[in-house]
Design an enzyme around this catalytic site. Structure first.
Site, PDB file in Angstrom:
ATOM      1  N   HIS A  66     -45.352 -18.719 -53.366  1.00 21.81           N
ATOM      2  CA  HIS A  66     -44.953 -17.315 -53.345  1.00 21.81           C
ATOM      3  C   HIS A  66     -45.717 -16.598 -54.453  1.00 21.81           C
ATOM      4  CE1 HIS A  66     -41.409 -15.079 -51.334  1.00 21.81           C
ATOM      5  NE2 HIS A  66     -42.170 -15.651 -50.417  1.00 21.81           N
TER       6      HIS A  66
ATOM      7  N   HIS B 203     -51.770 -16.386 -44.004  1.00 26.42           N
ATOM      8  CA  HIS B 203     -50.582 -17.079 -44.505  1.00 26.42           C
ATOM      9  C   HIS B 203     -49.901 -17.902 -43.416  1.00 26.42           C
ATOM     10  CE1 HIS B 203     -47.179 -17.673 -47.236  1.00 26.42           C
ATOM     11  NE2 HIS B 203     -46.380 -17.426 -46.220  1.00 26.42           N
TER      12      HIS B 203
END
Length: 714
Positions: free
Chosen positions: A91, A45
């Site tokens: 998200h 990420h």
């Protein structure tokens, strides 16, 4: 290496080889706090370790680019001393685990990315995708995500003005929640994420640190899902939009008064990122004292403090002589502040806790020192079969087919969603939800900023290069419909497991497609996000790049095109190349089965001049509408619904009615107009006539308006 140590780094999402790399960097076994820092900063990420080898392919430079990829947001010059900041983020995993907070904190994070740069956030867009709504859990996820976006955006005071929804079985176990934010600022308010020179003071601003979000980047967002995914709920952050609103105003005051040398938001990787990235950018070291961090939970360990992703926090880097003024501003806005560190010579991040050094690592080994993987890349074996198994869909009745498309919740009205969003905050929204591209007024100027966000997993499953390129051209056409010329792109690349060669091939092809389209139009990519491991129980989502395209209207159209302005007597024109009999990846094909075939390739030689022409037309034409999902028939039906005016479409050819080939726009013009396209019908004071079939306006409007509520059972 002990078995205990091995289990710790694996639980933090690190491989054995990565652990050995840390040992090589430090020349010793890492302390627990150091291991925590590397696990978050080297996560997929945060580090893009599987993708960044390919991201350099993007064109990123143009005379109007002020800040390109690598900072918290991209920034472009829009003239007369004004800058625009734009950023998109995902998200996805947090929203699957806890839909309300996952989506809400996604909004909070993207807002901080933009106001970290010195810009006031002025608008949000959401790109959300879920499994079919006939499954109760998908309805739960969808409702929770929409409520989270609405709850945070409305409360913090930033309008959500556009976006896109999609429902497909490939997102059944892994929804996609992407959010884009746009901000504006004066040029002298631009702030970068730097720690400044030795002697600068690190001031932590905002919400107290807790245990929420610990390991979110390394554990939750950088791994695949399985049946135990709900056990990751503690890794989802908890948002407080009212705290964020105060933080926005405090930071903007700091920028206006030039009280900071740099700012970094605390999102993924928390304090670790907030000290290591600014230090690495400035080529300095920093000493962080965890004992000075304001907390809301007792007994937090150094790894917990360093990994926490508690929301609404910013790190400001301040010259010593400005410290008291910074603390006074924080007090005025009723946000907590703590002096937590000092910038020094060298390149080491030194972390202290209770008087003891718990971490000492080179800043650039955390920021930019992650492993770079060249994972195997292989074209999927099944792709040729998908191309060769294409069978054109059949259309027995254009009217019935149109009603079926209008009842699809991915195509029908999104009012159930956007009516929960306050899209008129600031009163700067000129064209909001329901338009092809949203248009925002830059207050105090004649300028407008248009943004369109577009994605299509079906097209990109069948041909990721063609599909991704078409998304860029579609987004550019959408902002042109608002009267703006394309200026810059940000992208959110949502893919499955990068350890699968076919997923990496999809990524490489997608990057190439976006790059080719941007190069054809001469626009840069100024930022983006890669979200991998969007798979559940070994099933990957379709490759789903989302393109956010920013356009500038200078001057802004006095009266931008609107669908509701169609009136009886006007003519219906289609501008763009004639469609081909290729329905691969189309909405019509989805009505009748799975995606097969190879989508029509974009035509840059046609698209680029057409987009320029449409942007000019938008200043003089009452109605413009992009032809996309559902084709021409759906586009005309939406115009009829918005305007309350019927139409006569002088063809019943399914290729013309339902084809989704790129670079086409519907124009509703006054009778007698001469346009560079094909006249295909007229507006009239009756119903919708297609060939020799007729649909009442009430029927099409009810079908379109009820598509999503009926699917939700509300």
């Amino acid at each position: 290496m002990t078995a205990v140590t091995e289990s710790v780094h694996r639980r933090l999402g690190m491989t054995d080889d990565e652990y050995e790399m840390v040992v090589d960097v430090l020349g010793r076994e890492p302390r627990p706090a150091e291991l925590a820092m590397y696990s978050v900063m080297w996560s997929e990420h945060c580090s893009y370790k599987s993708s960044r080898a390919y991201l350099s392919r993007f064109p990123t430079s143009a005379p109007w680019v002020v800040v390109g990829p690598g900072e918290n947001a991209g920034v472009v010059d829009i003239g007369d001393g004004w800058l625009a900041a734009i950023r998109i983020e995902s998200h996805n995993h947090p929203s699957f685990v806890e839909p309300y907070q996952g989506a809400a904190t996604g909004v909070g994070g993207i807002l901080r990315d933009v106001f970290t740069m010195g810009a006031r956030p002025v608008a949000l867009w959401d790109q959300i995708r879920f499994g079919p709504l006939d499954r109760p859990h998908n309805r739960y996820l969808f409702k929770g995500v929409v409520a989270g976006i609405a709850g945070y955006g409305n409360a913090v005071g930033v309008p959500t003005v556009g976006g896109e929804i999609e429902f497909d079985v490939c997102y059944e176990g892994n929804p996609l929640v992407n959010v884009l934010c746009l901000g504006v600022m004066h040029r002298d308010e631009l702030v970068l994420g730097t720690a400044g020179e030795p002697g600068s003071i690190a001031v932590l601003l905002g919400k107290a640190t807790g245990r929420d979000g610990i390991g979110g980047a390394s554990v939750l967002a950088s791994a695949s899902f399985d049946e135990a995914a709900t056990e990751k709920r503690p890794s989802v952050q908890v948002g407080d939009p009212f705290e964020e609103k105060k933080l926005i105003e405090a930071c903007l005051e700091l920028y206006r008064r030039h009280l900071v040398v740099g700012v970094q938001d605390l999102g993924a990787a928390g304090l670790t990122c907030a000290v290591s990235e600014p230090a690495a950018r400035a080529g300095v070291g920093i000493t962080l004292d965890l004992g000075e961090v304001h907390v809301r939970e007792g007994g937090m360990t150094p790894p917990e403090l360093l990994m926490s992703e508690s929301q609404e926090r910013m790190m400001a880097y301040v010259r010593p002589e400005m410290l008291e003024e910074v603390l006074t501003v924080a007090e005025h806005w009723e946000i907590e502040s703590s002096v937590v560190g000092v910038v020094g010579e060298g390149d080491m991040v030194t972390v202290r806790h209770d008087g003891e050094v718990v971490a000492e690592v080179p800043a650039d080994s955390l920021s930019g020192g992650a492993p770079l993987y060249h994972r195997p890349v292989a074209r999927p074996d099944w792709l040729d079969e998908l191309w060769e198994s294409y069978v054109p869909p059949t259309v027995a009745s254009p009217a019935e087919t149109l009603l079926a498309l209008l009842s699809d919740p991915s195509i029908g009205s999104s009012a159930w969603i956007h009516e929960q969003y306050d899209h008129m905050l600031f009163l700067n929204t000129v064209v909001g939800p329901g338009g092809d591209g949203a248009l925002i007024r830059v207050r105090g100027t004649n300028k407008g900023l248009a943004v369109s966000t577009d994605g299509n997993g079906r097209l990109c499953l069948l041909d990721p290069r063609r599909g991704a390129a078409r998304l860029v051209f579609e987004a550019a056409l959408n902002v042109a419909v608002a009267g703006a010329r394309p200026l810059a792109v940000v992208d959110n690349l949502n893919f499955g497991n990068p350890e699968k060669p076919e997923v990496m091939w999809q990524l490489v092809e997608t990057v190439e497609g976006i790059s080719e389209a941007c190069e054809a139009m001469g626009i840069p990519v100024v930022g983006g996000n890669v979200s991998f491991y969007n798979e559940t129980n070994d099933r990957d989502v379709n490759p789903t790049p989302v393109v956010g395209l920013l356009g500038l209207a200078d001057p802004m159209p006095i009266d931008p095109p609107r669908l509701q302005r169609a009136r009886p007597g006007m003519e219906i024109w289609v501008i763009g190349p004639d469609p081909t009999p290729n329905f691969a990846g189309s909405s019509l094909q989805r009505l009748q089965g799975a995606p097969t075939g190879r989508p029509t390739a974009p035509r840059p030689d046609v698209a680029t001049p057409m987009i320029e022409d449409v942007a000019r037309l938008a200043h003089v034409t009452p109605v413009l509408h992009d032809v996309s999902d559902g084709g021409l028939a759906v586009a005309v039906a939406e115009i009829c619904i918005a305007s309350g005016t019927g139409a006569v479409v002088e063809t019943d050819d399914p290729v013309w009615l339902f084809g989704e080939d790129p670079h086409r726009v519907v124009v509703i013009a006054e009778s007698g107009s001469a346009l560079p396209g094909r006249r295909i019908g007229r507006m009239w004071a009756g119903d919708l006539v297609i060939g020799d079939e007729t649909l009442s306006l009430e029927t099409i409007a009810t079908t379109w308006h009820r598509a999503l509520p009926d699917a939700l059972g509300v």
